[in-house]
Write a protein that holds these residues in place. Structure first.
Motif, PDB file in Angstrom:
ATOM      1  N   THR A  49       0.830  -1.206   0.000  1.00  0.00           N
ATOM      2  CA  THR A  49       0.000   0.000   0.000  1.00  0.00           C
ATOM      3  C   THR A  49       0.864   1.256   0.000  1.00  0.00           C
ATOM      4  O   THR A  49       0.566   2.238  -0.700  1.00  0.00           O
ATOM      5  CB  THR A  49      -0.936  -0.008   1.211  1.00  0.00           C
ATOM      6  N   LEU A  97       2.204   1.706  -3.444  1.00  0.00           N
ATOM      7  CA  LEU A  97       1.170   2.218  -4.342  1.00  0.00           C
ATOM      8  C   LEU A  97       0.922   3.700  -4.101  1.00  0.00           C
ATOM      9  O   LEU A  97       0.748   4.481  -5.058  1.00  0.00           O
ATOM     10  CB  LEU A  97      -0.123   1.416  -4.131  1.00  0.00           C
ATOM     11  N   LEU A 107       3.682   5.640  -5.623  1.00  0.00           N
ATOM     12  CA  LEU A 107       3.522   5.664  -7.081  1.00  0.00           C
ATOM     13  C   LEU A 107       2.531   6.740  -7.500  1.00  0.00           C
ATOM     14  O   LEU A 107       2.753   7.437  -8.506  1.00  0.00           O
ATOM     15  CB  LEU A 107       3.056   4.295  -7.575  1.00  0.00           C
ATOM     16  N   VAL A 163       6.652   0.605 -13.887  1.00  0.00           N
ATOM     17  CA  VAL A 163       5.196   0.417 -13.897  1.00  0.00           C
ATOM     18  C   VAL A 163       4.595   0.984 -15.176  1.00  0.00           C
ATOM     19  O   VAL A 163       3.762   0.339 -15.836  1.00  0.00           O
ATOM     20  CB  VAL A 163       4.573   1.070 -12.646  1.00  0.00           C
ATOM     21  N   LEU A 222       4.264  -3.766 -10.048  1.00  0.00           N
ATOM     22  CA  LEU A 222       4.202  -3.404  -8.623  1.00  0.00           C
ATOM     23  C   LEU A 222       4.684  -4.549  -7.735  1.00  0.00           C
ATOM     24  O   LEU A 222       5.441  -4.332  -6.778  1.00  0.00           O
ATOM     25  CB  LEU A 222       2.775  -3.007  -8.252  1.00  0.00           C
ATOM     26  N   HIS A 227       7.908  -4.471  -5.424  1.00  0.00           N
ATOM     27  CA  HIS A 227       7.694  -4.679  -3.987  1.00  0.00           C
ATOM     28  C   HIS A 227       8.660  -5.714  -3.432  1.00  0.00           C
ATOM     29  O   HIS A 227       9.328  -5.482  -2.412  1.00  0.00           O
ATOM     30  CB  HIS A 227       6.246  -5.124  -3.758  1.00  0.00           C
TER      31      HIS A 227
END
Length: 374
Positions: A132, A135, A138, A261, A327, A331
């Motif tokens: 999270t 994200l 991003l 991404v 992602l 990660h």
């Protein structure tokens, strides 16, 4: 030099049960096989009698090997009754100190099934929290990208598009053609039985454009490009390049994560189209060989058999799958510890999780768009 006395071990019962150790307990005096066998047998016999008094006052010379043999016979601790010459006291003091260091601690309690489940749940929560945060970072980087496009990492973006997209054209084309041939061959065998040769266009078109094309491209990219992204970030972690970037004030998200991404979000739909074309080409070749259906007729019937919305659903799957793969790869790449074992484990986990998430996302697409495109 006086002649050394052979090492001996004698049992006595006067005035109390005791063991008299005498002679030269040096390594070369103990090394003959017969001597070693006799001394070891006597030490093993004495080790079973904790009430014995050990008398080492008649030992003329003693080295570490001889002291070690006696120490093992004592169970790695001083007997209750022992007499040692002051000159030899230092050897046994060192053995006693080393034994205390090497004594293993109490065994760790074994985790129960409930504790193991709790540990796995905590690990899952930690992964979700980190994902999270990745994200959210991003989203901030994309907002910065839109506000200041001239400062965007265009070279990194184009390089990632080339590595994840252009260099994957060969393997996706090969797999697409083979899947098209296999699917067409199996479908033709059944359709010929019921006289429904024309429906092979419907089967191939719907299955490839809507499901197999995006799924094949995503699985290949997850195994090829996803693992490469994780390994690249992991090597940067091992070689401390990420720490150097942080020291220099270069943000990881804007320079490393966001280009990867965006690159996969751009390259994946194009790979989906390419895989669809190759799979349909393989299906046309097989249909012509088995059913005598010309490629012109196949292409003519395809728009009628497959509504256009299926094509757009496939492209949207490609974008979604590309973002998810990138992602997840980033990660796991950022979570790799600075050692080679963690690098291999993280790369493997990245590929497995990416493929699993892609299949779950495809199932969600199938449920959401279950009434569209038929």
């Amino acid at each position: 030099m006086p002649q050394e006395i052979a090492p001996t071990l004698q049992f006595s019962h006067q005035p109390q049960p005791s063991v008299i150790v005498a002679g030269s307990w040096l390594v070369h005096a103990l090394s003959p096989q017969a001597t070693m066998h006799d001394i070891s047998a006597q030490l093993n016999q004495a080790a079973t009698r904790p009430e014995l008094h050990w008398d080492l006052s008649q030992v003329t010379t003693l080295d570490h090997i001889g002291a070690q043999m006696l120490w093992r016979a004592w169970g790695r601790q001083r007997p209750k009754y022992v007499s040692i010459q002051p000159a030899h006291e230092g050897l046994f003091a060192r053995l006693e100190a080393v034994s205390k260091i090497l004594v293993p601690g109490p065994p760790k309690p074994r985790l129960t099934r409930t504790m193991q489940l709790g540990a796995k749940m905590l690990g899952l929560i930690q992964h979700l929290y980190s994902f999270t945060a990745l994200l959210g970072q991003l989203m901030l980087d994309l907002f910065r990208f839109v506000r200041h496009p001239m400062k965007a990492p265009w070279k990194e973006l184009s390089a990632n598009v080339y590595h994840t997209g252009a260099q994957a054209l060969g393997i996706t084309a090969l797999v697409g053609i083979l899947i098209g041939v296999v699917l067409s061959y199996l479908s033709a065998q059944q359709l010929r039985t019921f006289g429904g040769d024309l429906y092979i266009v419907n089967i191939l078109g719907m299955s490839i454009i809507r499901e197999l094309g995006p799924m094949l491209a995503a699985i290949l990219v997850a195994g090829r490009s996803g693992s490469a992204i994780t390994a690249q970030l992991g090597v940067m972690r091992v070689t401390e390049e990420l720490d150097a970037m942080r020291v220099m004030g270069i943000p990881h998200g804007f320079r490393l994560i966001m280009p990867k991404v965006l690159a996969l979000a751009i390259a994946m739909p194009l790979l989906v189209i390419w895989t669809d074309i190759m799979a349909l080409a393989g299906g046309m070749i097989s249909a012509q060989a088995l059913l005598g259906m010309s490629p012109e007729f196949f292409i003519y019937k395809l728009p009628e058999a497959v509504p256009l919305i299926n094509f757009w659903i496939g492209l949207s799957k490609g974008v979604t799958f590309g973002i998810l793969i990138a992602l997840i790869a980033c990660h796991y790449g950022l979570r790799i510890e600075p050692n080679t074992e963690s690098l291999g484990r993280g790369t493997t986990s990245s590929v497995v999780v990416a493929i699993t998430v892609v299949i779950i996302a495809d199932a969600i697409y199938a449920i959401v768009f279950s009434k569209a495109g038929y």
